[in-house]
Design a protein around this motif. Structure first.
Motif, short mmCIF file in Angstrom:
data_model
loop_
_atom_site.label_atom_id
_atom_site.label_comp_id
_atom_site.label_asym_id
_atom_site.label_seq_id
_atom_site.Cartn_x
_atom_site.Cartn_y
_atom_site.Cartn_z
N LEU A 36 0.94 -1.28 0.38
CA LEU A 36 0.41 0.29 -0.29
C LEU A 36 0.58 1.42 -0.33
CD1 LEU A 36 -2.86 -0.34 2.14
CD2 LEU A 36 -3.33 -0.71 -0.07
N ALA A 37 1.97 1.25 0.91
CA ALA A 37 2.11 2.21 0.73
C ALA A 37 3.22 2.48 -0.68
CB ALA A 37 3.88 1.96 1.78
N GLU A 79 -11.39 8.37 -0.64
CA GLU A 79 -11.38 9.81 -1.34
C GLU A 79 -11.04 9.81 -2.91
OE1 GLU A 79 -11.88 11.75 0.82
OE2 GLU A 79 -12.02 10.44 2.31
N GLU A 130 0.92 3.84 -3.00
CA GLU A 130 0.71 5.78 -2.81
C GLU A 130 1.46 6.51 -2.85
OE1 GLU A 130 -2.04 6.45 0.15
OE2 GLU A 130 -1.05 7.74 0.17
N VAL A 149 1.09 7.31 3.98
CA VAL A 149 0.63 6.34 2.94
C VAL A 149 -0.89 7.75 3.35
CG1 VAL A 149 -0.90 4.48 2.20
CG2 VAL A 149 1.69 4.82 3.70
N LYS A 150 -1.54 8.14 2.52
CA LYS A 150 -3.04 9.09 2.99
C LYS A 150 -3.84 8.47 3.68
CE LYS A 150 -1.03 13.96 1.17
NZ LYS A 150 -0.01 12.72 0.35
N GLY A 151 -4.33 6.80 2.50
CA GLY A 151 -5.16 6.32 2.19
C GLY A 151 -5.21 5.97 4.02
N VAL A 199 8.64 7.70 -0.53
CA VAL A 199 7.79 7.56 1.65
C VAL A 199 7.67 5.98 1.79
CG1 VAL A 199 6.91 8.37 3.17
CG2 VAL A 199 6.92 9.80 1.07
N GLN A 243 -6.08 11.36 5.53
CA GLN A 243 -6.27 12.37 4.73
C GLN A 243 -7.44 12.80 5.63
OE1 GLN A 243 -7.14 10.73 1.14
NE2 GLN A 243 -6.50 12.42 0.47
N VAL A 297 -7.89 10.49 -4.37
CA VAL A 297 -6.71 10.26 -4.55
C VAL A 297 -6.58 9.09 -4.67
CG1 VAL A 297 -6.20 10.17 -2.02
CG2 VAL A 297 -4.60 10.86 -3.46
N GLN A 298 -7.38 8.09 -4.01
CA GLN A 298 -7.64 7.20 -4.19
C GLN A 298 -8.27 6.44 -5.97
OE1 GLN A 298 -8.72 5.91 -0.46
NE2 GLN A 298 -7.30 4.18 -0.64
#
Lengths: 423, 274
Positions: free
Chosen positions: A199-200, A414, A203, B90-92, A207, B150, A416-417
């Motif tokens: 997941l990291a 959201e 996205e 990680v925003k989600g 990071v 987020q 962004v996803q």
């Protein structure tokens, strides 16, 4: 205020009485009953359709790993699945191995080929990678699946049902068990170190790397997991039909796989399963609803045309920047009026002065096309209105069953996803 | 021995020389500041030290070991943590999930073991969660543990990001403008926190910072960069008052003004002495 809050606290702490849980358990029971009872309420042969839905669900979960977790696209997924089908079919029918060995070999080979493609994805990304997977899919169908000794050539490779040629119900429950296993692995994966790493890195790879995650290694891992699931899905798919035939694993099938996963809702396990099953069962529904199949086979092609109109309507509305709940622009209103008239002309001939013959000259379509007609419409709706897909609608219910308060917005994804798949 | 040292780092992007001979040293338990006007090459230097950019020439040493050739995640594994100017989270995911992700290198089970949900992995996950909560408490973020990243205010995000880096258990952290988006009070609090973290966790810190009061309060040593070159270094107050630094920030007129003030102060002191 504290008085009102007290019972709520008790409920969320899990000490609620059976009575409070009853509606939740009842809903869960009904779902279980439908899943388990479906083969007994229908003709035994119909179980093959349900088994196909399960195989699709496994394949959807496989694509979800790639699209949802890794953030990479595969436009050659039919080939991934096909390799699994042929591997298992070959092991069982040519090598005389038991079904389990076939599935395991399918999983291993599926994982290995996806791993190879994954290595490539580290160098080529985005659109170009999509093109390469597309080419791989097209090529595999003509070359890899054309090797007679492995795939049986044009005649296909036999893939027997392990319980006997007409044990459709037993095979359904076997498929269900395999789906359960895949779901469990997927669930565990996402609660563990590897899932979080995926997941990291999807996205924000920078990071992820700064947190010590080996971005390349975990990207590869994602590919291998996806390929393994695809191989398993392919094996389930082949042994359900009784044979693996290279013509099946076409680009159309890939398209359906991708659409059903996105419509189901990326990163939403329940959504992907429901979305995939839905796409698998569209043709079944078309056949079962009285009169519907005739519409498809008939030259008047009512449903495809209506679907096309809906598709066009949404497309135009989006193109001119209208939003749901807002009054559309005049141009859209006029177009919508034209489309409604067209739809009326098709559904109720005679209401609109339009040449019947012109409508009847539209090309004939088979029920199989239903997926490819409804698919893009659903995809468009999801991309513009429902970023979380079907899963977005399921999450409030699954959370409610899990003991949370019912809240519509809990499945909301959201913006962004939505910007998925690194380009 | 210095924890982190960069020796003559240079980098060129096409025709642009973005950094020239940048040599920075961070000693054990030191808090070192990097200041300089916009576009001075501060973040570029961070990116070379952490491995995102490969310097055209020069070396990076970490605890005496040459790490110039190592990948970003390998440097992280040695104990180097960093934050990002535009918040690296990680925003989600939720705040706690971010801290779990950050403990990637601490996880004591294999990938397969996690995939099948073995008892070992479950026990380990509980431990990771406890550790995440401990770090959150240290940063006074416990109330945000289950919130999605987020939608959090910028100031909170900056703190969550520091918590995330701390969860990687680093020996040195590189903070890229940790006080941006914070008011004077919050940045005061941040200063206290950084001093406390150094003491309690044995951290060394290298930070890019614009907020002068924060720099003069917490930094032991300051480097000033301008146009990719080191302009001045030394004690924070001395660097702040250095006329060359003032000019880099505010222009020639300000430098002349500063020099005049310095002369007058000297004259006054001389007068007192006589």
């Amino acid at each position: 205020m504290s008085v009102a809050a007290a019972p709520r606290l008790a409920a969320s702490a899990g000490t609620a009485s059976i009575a409070a849980r009853l509606p939740r358990l009842a809903v869960l029971g009904v779902i279980a009953l439908v899943v388990v009872g479906a083969p007994f309420l229908t003709d035994p042969v119909d179980s093959t359709r349900f088994s196909e839905a399960i195989a699709f669900a496994v394949i959807g979960l496989s694509l979800n790993v790639l699209l949802g977790y890794v953030g990479s696209i595969s436009l050659g997924h039919a080939a991934f699945v096909g390799v699994g089908s042929f591997a298992s079919a070959y092991m069982v029918s040519q090598q005389g191995q038991p079904f389990v060995v076939g599935v395991v070999v399918a999983a291993l080979i599926g994982g290995a080929q996806a791993g190879l493609l994954g290595i490539l994805s580290l160098r080529v990304t985005g659109l170009y990678f999509a093109l390469i997977t597309l080419a791989y899919g097209a090529m595999a169908q003509d070359t890899l699946f054309g090797i007679d000794s492995l795939t049986g050539g044009g005649a296909g490779q036999e893939a027997p049902n392990p319980f006997g040629p007409s044990a459709f119900r037993a095979y359904y429950f076997l498929s269900l068990a395999v789906l359960g296993l895949v779901l469990y692995v997927d669930w565990s994966l996402m609660r563990s170190k590897a899932g979080r790493a995926l997941l990291a890195l999807r996205e924000n790879p920078r990071v992820a790397a700064s947190l010590g995650i080996d971005v390349k290694a975990f990207t590869l891992l994602g590919f291998v997991i996806s390929g393994t699931f695809a191989g398993i899905g392919g094996a389930l798919f082949a042994h359900n039909v009784g044979q693996a035939n290279s013509q099946v694993y076409s680009f159309n099938l890939t398209l359906i796989f991708v659409i059903m996963t996105v419509v189901g809702g990326l990163r939403n396990r329940a959504g992907v399963v429901v979305g995939s099953a839905l796409f698998a069962l569209i043709t079944y529904v078309i056949e079962k609803v009285p009169g519907l199949a005739g519409r498809f086979e008939n030259a008047d092609s009512t449903i495809p045309v209506i679907a096309l109109l809906v598709f066009g309507g949404i497309l135009v509305n989006e193109a001119v920047g209208g939003r749901l709940g807002q009054r559309p622009r005049l141009a859209v209103q006029i177009l919508c009026a034209i489309m409604v008239l067209l739809a009326l002309a098709i559904i109720a001939p005679g209401t609109v002065p339009l040449a019947e013959t012109q409508l009847r000259e539209l090309p004939a379509l088979t029920p199989e096309i239903g997926r490819l007609v409804l698919g893009p419409v659903l995809l468009l709706v999801v991309l513009t209105r429902l970023p979380g897909g079907i899963g977005q609608l399921i999450t409030p219910f699954s959370r409610w069953i899990g003991g949370h308060d019912f809240e519509w917005s809990s499945g909301k994804v959201e913006e962004v996803q939505v910007n998925d798949v690194r380009a | 021995m210095s924890v982190l040292e960069s020796i003559d780092l240079c980098i060129r992007f096409g025709g642009l020389q973005a950094a020239t001979d940048v040599s920075i040293k961070v000693g054990e338990l030191e808090i070192v500041g990097v200041i300089g006007p916009n576009g001075a090459g501060k973040t570029t230097t961070f990116n070379m030290i952490t491995g995102f950019y490969t310097p055209t020439s020069g070396r990076v040493l970490f605890k005496g070991r040459d790490i110039t050739e190592l990948a970003v995640h390998e440097r992280a594994a040695l104990g180097m943590g960093r934050t990002f100017q535009n918040v690296g989270l990680v925003k989600g995911s939720t705040v706690r999930e971010n801290l779990l992700t950050a403990q990637h290198l601490e996880v004591g089970y294999g990938v397969l073991s996690g995939m099948v949900g073995s008892p070992v992995s479950r026990a380990e996950e509980r431990r990771l969660k406890e550790r995440a909560d401990a770090v959150l408490e240290l940063m006074d973020l416990t109330h945000l543990a289950s919130s999605k990243v987020q939608g959090l205010p910028y100031g909170d995000l900056k703190r969550v990001e520091i918590a995330t880096v701390l969860a990687t258990d680093p020996d040195i952290v590189l903070l890229d403008e940790p006080s941006s988006g914070m008011g004077p009070e919050e940045s005061q609090e941040l200063g206290d926190r950084l001093l406390r973290l150094r003491r309690e966790m044995g951290l060394s810190i290298l930070m890019i910072e614009h907020h002068v009061p924060l720099v003069t309060r917490v930094c032991d040593y300051v480097y000033c960069l301008s146009f990719g070159q080191l302009l001045a270094e030394g004690d924070p107050v001395a660097v702040r008052d250095n006329p060359v630094v003032v000019e880099a920030y505010l222009g020639v007129a300000a430098r002349e003004q500063a020099e005049k003030e310095a002369r007058e102060a000297d004259a006054a002191r001389a007068g007192v002495g006589a």
